[in-house]
Design a protein around this motif. Sequence first.
Motif, mmCIF file in Angstrom:
data_model
loop_
_atom_site.group_PDB
_atom_site.id
_atom_site.type_symbol
_atom_site.label_atom_id
_atom_site.label_comp_id
_atom_site.label_asym_id
_atom_site.label_seq_id
_atom_site.Cartn_x
_atom_site.Cartn_y
_atom_site.Cartn_z
ATOM 1 N N ASP A 97 -4.680 13.597 1.613
ATOM 2 C CA ASP A 97 -5.718 12.599 1.324
ATOM 3 C C ASP A 97 -6.523 13.000 0.096
ATOM 4 O OD1 ASP A 97 -7.498 10.255 2.233
ATOM 5 O OD2 ASP A 97 -8.919 11.918 2.140
ATOM 6 N N GLY A 121 -5.421 7.732 7.270
ATOM 7 C CA GLY A 121 -6.017 7.441 5.974
ATOM 8 C C GLY A 121 -7.518 7.274 5.959
ATOM 9 N N ASP A 156 0.860 -1.182 0.000
ATOM 10 C CA ASP A 156 0.000 0.000 0.000
ATOM 11 C C ASP A 156 0.898 1.234 0.000
ATOM 12 O OD1 ASP A 156 -1.776 2.036 0.410
ATOM 13 O OD2 ASP A 156 -2.745 1.145 2.167
ATOM 14 N N TYR A 169 -4.352 12.645 -3.011
ATOM 15 C CA TYR A 169 -4.115 11.224 -3.297
ATOM 16 C C TYR A 169 -5.336 10.613 -3.985
ATOM 17 C CZ TYR A 169 -3.305 6.233 -2.414
ATOM 18 O OH TYR A 169 -3.159 4.872 -2.546
ATOM 19 N N ARG A 188 0.174 4.322 0.192
ATOM 20 C CA ARG A 188 -0.192 5.299 1.231
ATOM 21 C C ARG A 188 0.396 4.890 2.579
ATOM 22 N NH1 ARG A 188 -4.066 9.231 1.799
ATOM 23 N NH2 ARG A 188 -4.576 9.720 3.956
#
Length: 430
Positions: A419, A367, A21, A422, A23
């Motif tokens: 966020d 997240g 991942d 992204y 992130r």
Amino acid sequence: MTDTLSGDTARKSLTGTLQLDTRLLGMIGAFVAICLVFHLMTGQRFLTPRNIFTLTIQTASVAIMATGMVFVIVTRHIDLSVGSLLAVCSAVMALVQVWVMPQVLGLGVGHPATAPLAILAGLLVGAAVGAFNGWLIGYLTIPSFIVTLGGLLIWRNVAWYLTSGQTLGPLDPNFQLFGGINGTIGVTASWVVGALAVAASLWFMWTARQKKAGHGFPVKPLWAEGVMMAIVAGLILGFVAILNAYQVPAARLERIFAARGETMPEGYTEGYGLPVSVLVLIAIAVAMTVVARRTRFGRYIFATGGNPEAAALSGINTRLLTVKIFALMGALCALSAVVASARAANHANDIGTLDELRVIAAAVIGGTALSGGVGTIYGAILGALIMQSLQSGMAMVGVESPFQNIVVGSVLVLAVLIDILYRKRSGALK
């Protein structure tokens, strides 16, 4: 130019092969950078076993609540009352320990039933208040922001009236075992727990691979699976080794031996090992992850957060689901109250102050999307660790408290901005 492109492609290929991942990798990178910077700024005192031990027990309380806040935010709600609810639960548990058990029931200090009954009382109060909040939000359709903002003011002052504004303590010795430094399992037991955790992690990773292959989904190459297993095992055992390296002060060991009528051997040393509060956090993290990924309740949560109207039309009772989520949040507040008050060895009026902001920030930094539908338990815990690392590091270098809050607030806004960018880049937000 060609070399740069080929390097980027290789990195993307490796990331894709390992199914990492990106992130999460970014958050881990930020956490490592924060730790290294503060380690240099504090004269190499930040990454010592002692400070890491302290960091983990300071993070536990907020991280426990952050796991529940993920479910709340995923369903497009918010809970601003968690700090005040923690205070109420702490007050109730303290009253059970210092008044109900010794004075009303006549049971002596340290009675085996005191800690379990106090914790049970706190859990019942937390779940009941949380369920009440959920009922107001789900069935009376009052916005969660208003309900929990009112709760922030109400429950903080209810806690004050319950204790008449007094600090209650000392708390039961068995109860204090959940506080960190007062409750550790020792070096040997920590290695046993670490080994069991490694075995369980590897088993889950292997069975997950088999299930994917059995259903025809693509799986990582065996070498990539082995690399991931080695990384997971290394992280778990490394964490245990660091906490085991924190030695109990010699003066404390001498008092322990003296209390047993023994003389401490010359040169004897002993490590603290894993704190009970960290074990509680790990257990909750595993349980909440299983709930999120493997249960109908978890699927309903993410389905409702993704599209509430479609979820209701598909037969999900979103109102009852809201009650359950907030009841769970309340119970987690009670568990956090156990950890926080046990660490302080008493109940104080300011316990849990501003925890609501720390918990929300941990979930968002980890997240969890404020727009709903997206969030992870491990991300929230990592977010709580990043928040605590920032605060602890700034305190160690002598940064004033007001500026610490400025930095934390700025990090929260930056996390939301990242966020949004992204999700725009990945196509999830348009």
